[in-house]
Write a protein that holds these residues in place. Structure first.
Motif, PDB file in Angstrom:
ATOM      1  N   SER A  78       0.846  -1.191   0.000  1.00 44.85           N
ATOM      2  CA  SER A  78       0.000   0.000   0.000  1.00 44.85           C
ATOM      3  C   SER A  78       0.884   1.244   0.000  1.00 44.85           C
ATOM      4  N   GLN A  79       0.280   2.384  -0.316  1.00 42.97           N
ATOM      5  CA  GLN A  79       1.033   3.632  -0.374  1.00 42.97           C
ATOM      6  C   GLN A  79       1.610   3.979   0.999  1.00 42.97           C
ATOM      7  N   GLU A  80       0.845   3.680   2.067  1.00 43.72           N
ATOM      8  CA  GLU A  80       1.325   3.975   3.421  1.00 43.72           C
ATOM      9  C   GLU A  80       2.588   3.173   3.740  1.00 43.72           C
ATOM     10  N   ILE A  81       2.593   1.896   3.369  1.00 44.23           N
ATOM     11  CA  ILE A  81       3.773   1.055   3.611  1.00 44.23           C
ATOM     12  C   ILE A  81       4.933   1.519   2.738  1.00 44.23           C
ATOM     13  N   GLU A  82       4.647   1.861   1.502  1.00 46.67           N
ATOM     14  CA  GLU A  82       5.695   2.367   0.600  1.00 46.67           C
ATOM     15  C   GLU A  82       6.288   3.661   1.142  1.00 46.67           C
ATOM     16  N   ASN A  83       5.448   4.519   1.693  1.00 45.84           N
ATOM     17  CA  ASN A  83       5.944   5.770   2.292  1.00 45.84           C
ATOM     18  C   ASN A  83       6.880   5.481   3.462  1.00 45.84           C
ATOM     19  N   LEU A  84       6.538   4.460   4.260  1.00 49.96           N
ATOM     20  CA  LEU A  84       7.392   4.067   5.384  1.00 49.96           C
ATOM     21  C   LEU A  84       8.738   3.551   4.891  1.00 49.96           C
ATOM     22  N   VAL A  85       8.717   2.733   3.838  1.00 52.88           N
ATOM     23  CA  VAL A  85       9.970   2.222   3.250  1.00 52.88           C
ATOM     24  C   VAL A  85      10.822   3.387   2.766  1.00 52.88           C
ATOM     25  N   GLN A  86      10.208   4.327   2.066  1.00 52.46           N
ATOM     26  CA  GLN A  86      10.961   5.476   1.539  1.00 52.46           C
ATOM     27  C   GLN A  86      11.536   6.339   2.659  1.00 52.46           C
ATOM     28  N   ALA A  87      10.763   6.488   3.745  1.00 54.27           N
ATOM     29  CA  ALA A  87      11.253   7.277   4.881  1.00 54.27           C
ATOM     30  C   ALA A  87      12.460   6.604   5.530  1.00 54.27           C
ATOM     31  N   LEU A  88      12.385   5.273   5.732  1.00 54.68           N
ATOM     32  CA  LEU A  88      13.506   4.544   6.330  1.00 54.68           C
ATOM     33  C   LEU A  88      14.722   4.520   5.410  1.00 54.68           C
ATOM     34  N   ALA A  89      14.493   4.495   4.114  1.00 52.46           N
ATOM     35  CA  ALA A  89      15.597   4.442   3.146  1.00 52.46           C
ATOM     36  C   ALA A  89      16.461   5.700   3.200  1.00 52.46           C
ATOM     37  N   LYS A  90      15.939   6.777   3.792  1.00 53.43           N
ATOM     38  CA  LYS A  90      16.706   8.020   3.903  1.00 53.43           C
ATOM     39  C   LYS A  90      17.698   7.984   5.065  1.00 53.43           C
ATOM     40  N   LEU A  91      17.561   6.977   5.937  1.00 51.60           N
ATOM     41  CA  LEU A  91      18.480   6.881   7.077  1.00 51.60           C
ATOM     42  C   LEU A  91      19.863   6.433   6.612  1.00 51.60           C
TER      43      LEU A  91
ATOM     44  N   GLY B  79      23.051   4.381   5.992  1.00 52.37           N
ATOM     45  CA  GLY B  79      23.318   2.944   5.982  1.00 52.37           C
ATOM     46  C   GLY B  79      22.159   2.089   5.502  1.00 52.37           C
ATOM     47  N   LEU B  80      21.026   2.713   5.204  1.00 50.33           N
ATOM     48  CA  LEU B  80      19.876   1.952   4.705  1.00 50.33           C
ATOM     49  C   LEU B  80      19.531   2.414   3.293  1.00 50.33           C
ATOM     50  N   GLY B  81      19.491   1.466   2.370  1.00 48.10           N
ATOM     51  CA  GLY B  81      19.004   1.754   1.026  1.00 48.10           C
ATOM     52  C   GLY B  81      17.572   1.252   0.921  1.00 48.10           C
ATOM     53  N   PRO B  82      16.973   1.354  -0.264  1.00 49.89           N
ATOM     54  CA  PRO B  82      15.583   0.909  -0.439  1.00 49.89           C
ATOM     55  C   PRO B  82      15.366  -0.562  -0.088  1.00 49.89           C
ATOM     56  N   ARG B  83      16.304  -1.444  -0.449  1.00 51.65           N
ATOM     57  CA  ARG B  83      16.123  -2.874  -0.167  1.00 51.65           C
ATOM     58  C   ARG B  83      16.211  -3.160   1.329  1.00 51.65           C
ATOM     59  N   SER B  84      17.222  -2.584   1.992  1.00 52.01           N
ATOM     60  CA  SER B  84      17.364  -2.778   3.443  1.00 52.01           C
ATOM     61  C   SER B  84      16.161  -2.198   4.179  1.00 52.01           C
ATOM     62  N   ALA B  85      15.697  -1.038   3.731  1.00 51.95           N
ATOM     63  CA  ALA B  85      14.530  -0.411   4.356  1.00 51.95           C
ATOM     64  C   ALA B  85      13.305  -1.300   4.176  1.00 51.95           C
ATOM     65  N   GLY B  86      13.163  -1.895   3.003  1.00 53.28           N
ATOM     66  CA  GLY B  86      12.042  -2.799   2.743  1.00 53.28           C
ATOM     67  C   GLY B  86      12.069  -4.002   3.680  1.00 53.28           C
ATOM     68  N   ARG B  87      13.266  -4.567   3.889  1.00 56.51           N
ATOM     69  CA  ARG B  87      13.402  -5.705   4.802  1.00 56.51           C
ATOM     70  C   ARG B  87      13.067  -5.293   6.238  1.00 56.51           C
TER      71      ARG B  87
END
Length: 200
Positions: A3-16, A18-26
């Motif tokens: 969902s868009q909400e989950i995708e938004n969370l992944v994108q927010a974490l990916a900005k940290l 040491g975390l890229g999009p794949r790590s954020a997704g995991r």
């Protein structure tokens, strides 16, 4: 597809860091599978920090109290002050438990290219702390970059008139190295091998 909400969370974490999009997704999948043991405790902790987060009016550290716990710790040596560029550097050095004094966070470093001038970072507040008296030693713990060393040199010149011992970390720290990425052994050696600073 999430969902868009989950995708938004992944994108927010990916900005940290040491975390890229794949790590954020995991990480998001891990949290979603463990809402009670992982996600809710993290949300509660983040909410508490968000409500109480302050910048220490004395040293520039981030904490949930002002002055911060380092500045109010009576076991610390009031006469020794370690100057760092960022809060992450303070945390890295403090974790080593080798510096018994207090800290001062500049909040950046001098950089002509980026337009960062002495008045843009915490150099004036550092000078005021030294002018207030009671400090015998200042350790310049700048990163071993050109800007870091320029900042250290500038501060050394400003502190020259004060009767204190001025030292800086040994250059066992690799050139271009940043304090919060170094292991504790390297930091320990750098602190032990600090040397006097000469402005000439």
């Amino acid at each position: 597809m999430a969902s868009q909400e989950i995708e938004n969370l992944v994108q927010a974490l990916a900005k940290l860091p040491g975390l890229g999009p794949r790590s954020a997704g995991r990480a998001v999948l891990y949290l979603l599978k463990r809402p009670d043991t992982a996600m809710k405790p993290i949300l509660a902790a983040m909410s508490k920090v968000d409500e109480r987060l302050v910048i220490c009016s004395i040293c520039g550290n981030v904490d949930t109290q002002d002055p911060c716990q380092i500045c109010t710790d009576p076991r610390r040596d009031e006469k020794a002050l370690c100057v760092v560029e960022e809060v992450s550097d303070l945390w890295a050095l403090d974790k080593s438990r080798l510096f018994p004094g207090k800290f001062h966070v500049l909040g950046g470093k001098l950089s002509a290219l980026d337009g960062v001038r002495p008045e843009d970072i915490g150099i004036d507040s550092l000078i005021r702390r030294v002018e207030a008296g009671g400090i015998d030693e200042v350790v310049l713990a700048m990163n071993a970059t050109l800007e870091g060393q320029t900042t250290a040199h500038y501060i050394a010149e400003r502190l020259e008139k004060f009767p204190l011992r001025l030292s800086q970390l040994s250059h066992g720290i690799p050139v271009g190295g940043e304090l919060d990425y170094l292991d504790e052994g390297t930091l320990a050696q750098a602190l032990r091998s600090r040397r006097p600073v000469h402005s000439d």
